[in-house]
Scaffold this active site. Structure first.
Site, PDB file in Angstrom:
ATOM      1  CG  HIS A  71      24.681  38.979 -19.682  1.00  0.00           C
ATOM      2  ND1 HIS A  71      24.770  38.718 -18.323  1.00  0.00           N
ATOM      3  CD2 HIS A  71      23.382  38.789 -20.013  1.00  0.00           C
ATOM      4  CE1 HIS A  71      23.573  38.371 -17.866  1.00  0.00           C
ATOM      5  NE2 HIS A  71      22.719  38.416 -18.872  1.00  0.00           N
ATOM      6  CG  ASN A 144      20.994  35.923 -14.808  1.00  0.00           C
ATOM      7  OD1 ASN A 144      21.987  36.188 -15.476  1.00  0.00           O
ATOM      8  ND2 ASN A 144      19.771  36.257 -15.189  1.00  0.00           N
ATOM      9  CE1 TYR A 354      21.815  34.121 -23.732  1.00  0.00           C
ATOM     10  CE2 TYR A 354      19.468  34.435 -24.059  1.00  0.00           C
ATOM     11  CZ  TYR A 354      20.601  34.599 -23.289  1.00  0.00           C
ATOM     12  OH  TYR A 354      20.513  35.246 -22.080  1.00  0.00           O
TER      13      TYR A 354
END
EC number: 1.11.1.6
Length: 497
Positions: A71, A144, A354
């Site tokens: 990303h 997404n 993350y």
């Protein structure tokens, strides 16, 4: 003369700020000259005491931070979420507590595979990440533009991305590696079909759906939990790009999607999405024919209809891309009271990964950056110090519990309880009903001309692969539907002659 707001950004700045600021060093000292270095004589050597140059160059050498491993290319904007329908019977989250309530938010849209300078119009999933600045902390919904994903077990993620990215020797994208991974992990077939359908190249960011994809848990004020999924539908409608047009745009305007979003907002044509949820009771989850926590599958709308919640409006462009988009850190671990996790293995894996990548990319105090901080709910933690800490909780005790009124807890935000059983083991899930929903997508969702384009798009990329990879993928798609496999085999044979 260019007419788009993005083309006139500098002109707009000039008109907005008619009086220029005095240029300074980073410590705020005004500068006499910024067009020549300090030397001993006109032709003499530079002096080490040229702090203007040293200040400028030392910072320039450190301007870049690690790129997102996925990303990397994206656009961001600010806006708000407004509740339009009451869901308090499902969720006690503060941002949903009354109809009409607005919550500020930040959104980041992105491609997945390409680097930060890659084109916006490639065939690739799109990131759809939201940061809600609620009164009880920041809630990050990191999704997404598709309701499913390629894998259901988080242990496969690094290897999937390795196959998706560049070959370690040639440093080129390698379709053999990617299709080989998909061939060996057939749970990916559902998402591969989405990717190679018309939905695989959205027309910018404004005309695509958004999904939390994972199964989450909502909890109401009585402490009753229910499973849920999040959906976002664009009020301006859905549009996709033809592959030929997308290819032309990739060379003529690689920033097509970023430009389109910026110009729409700057022209006050504010993009808007409606938010929906699906809900599933614990009893329904136990009886459902599939694993309700499998992110490679959807919940059928006929059985679990969409429930409207509110609307998301983007009405303000960022002032500085690096500060507000590149440094933005979205993390599935950032939840608020009323939103909880499910046993979804991909979600559980992302909770760790993350946070970990943000520490690597931005440092241990990334949450203190203005774009990431919970500014509507001041953080009170025992976390202290670390690189670039500028908010270290003042003189409050740095431990808990303590006897000095440092902190207290809240009984009403206790997580819901749940039971779990089973032997601790590594459970292989590669053969868990991989073809039923892809078959429904082929038979019931896609029209005949859409099926033809799906096959053509696949053949176009598979045509550059080794024959063994082609045969393996044909075998997988034949398991979805014989017509699918036969059509793909036919097109691949035509490409050989």
């Amino acid at each position: 003369m260019p007419n788009d707001p993005s083309d006139n950004q500098l002109k707009t700045y000039k008109e907005t700020y008619p009086k220029p600021q005095v240029i300074t060093t980073s410590n705020g000292a005004p500068i006499y000259s910024k067009t020549a270095v300090l030397t001993a004589g006109r032709r003499g050597p530079m002096l080490m005491q040229d702090v203007v140059y040293m200040d400028e160059m030392a910072h320039f050498d450190r301007e870049r931070i690690p790129e997102r491993v996925v990303h990397a290319k994206g656009a961001g904007a600010h806006g708000y979420f407004e509740v339009t329908h009451d869901i308090t019977k499902y969720c006690k989250a503060d941002m949903f507590n009354k109809v009409g309530k607005q919550t500020p938010l930040l959104v980041r849209f992105s491609t997945v595979a390409g680097e930060s300078g890659s084109a916006d119009t490639v065939r690739d999933p799109r990131g759809f990440s939201l940061k809600f600045y609620t009164e009880e902390g920041n809630w990050d919904l990191v999704g997404n533009n598709t309701p499913i994903f390629f894998i259901r077990d988080a242990i496969h993620f690094p290897n999937f991305i390795h196959a998706l990215k560049r070959n370690p020797q040639t440093h080129m994208r390698d379709p053999n590696a990617l299709f080989d991974f998909w061939m060996n992990r057939p749970e990916s077939i559902h998402q591969v079909m989405f990717l190679y359908s018309d939905r695989g190249i959205p027309d910018g960011f404004r005309f695509m759906n958004g999904y939390g994809a994972h199964t989450f848990k909502m909890v109401n004020k009585e402490g009753n939990p229910i499973y849920c999924k999040f959906h976002f539908k664009p009020a301006q409608g859905s549009k996709n790009l033809d592959p030929t047009d997308a290819g032309k745009l990739a060379s003529s305007d690689p920033d097509y999607a970023i430009r389109d979003l910026f110009n729409a907002i700057e022209s006050r044509n504010f993009p808007e999405w409606k938010m929906f949820i699906q809900v599933m009771t614990f009893e329904q989850a136990e009886k459902w024919e599939f694993n309700p926590f499998d992110v490679t599958k959807v919940w059928p709308h006929g059985d679990y209809p969409l429930i409207e919640v509110g609307k998301m409006v983007l009405n303000r462009n960022v002032k500085n891309y690096f500060a507000e988009v590149e440094q933005a850190a979205f993390c599935p671990a950032h939840i608020v009271p009323g939103i909880e996790f499910s046993p979804d293995k991909m979600l559980q894996g992302r909770i760790f990964s993350y946070t970990d990548t943000h520490y690597h990319r931005l440092g241990p105090n990334y949450i203190q950056l203005p774009v990431n901080c919970p500014y509507r709910s001041r953080a009170h933690t025992t976390q202290r110090d670390g690189a670039m800490a500028y908010e270290s909780q003042g003189d409050a005790p740095n431990y808990f519990p303590n006897s000095f009124r440092g902190y207290r807890t809240r009984d009403d935000v206790k997580e819901s309880t749940f039971q779990t059983t089973g032997d601790v083991d590594r459970y292989e899930t590669g053969d868990d009903h991989n073809y039923e929903q892809p078959r429904q997508f082929w038979e019931k969702v896609l029209k005949e001309e859409e099926r033809d384009r799906l096959v053509g798009n696949l053949a176009s990329d598979l045509g550059g692969c080794l024959e063994e990879i082609q045969n393996g993928m044909v075998k997988e798609f034949t398991k979805v539907h014989p017509d699918f496999g036969n059509a793909l085999r036919h097109q691949l044979c035509q490409k050989k002659h």
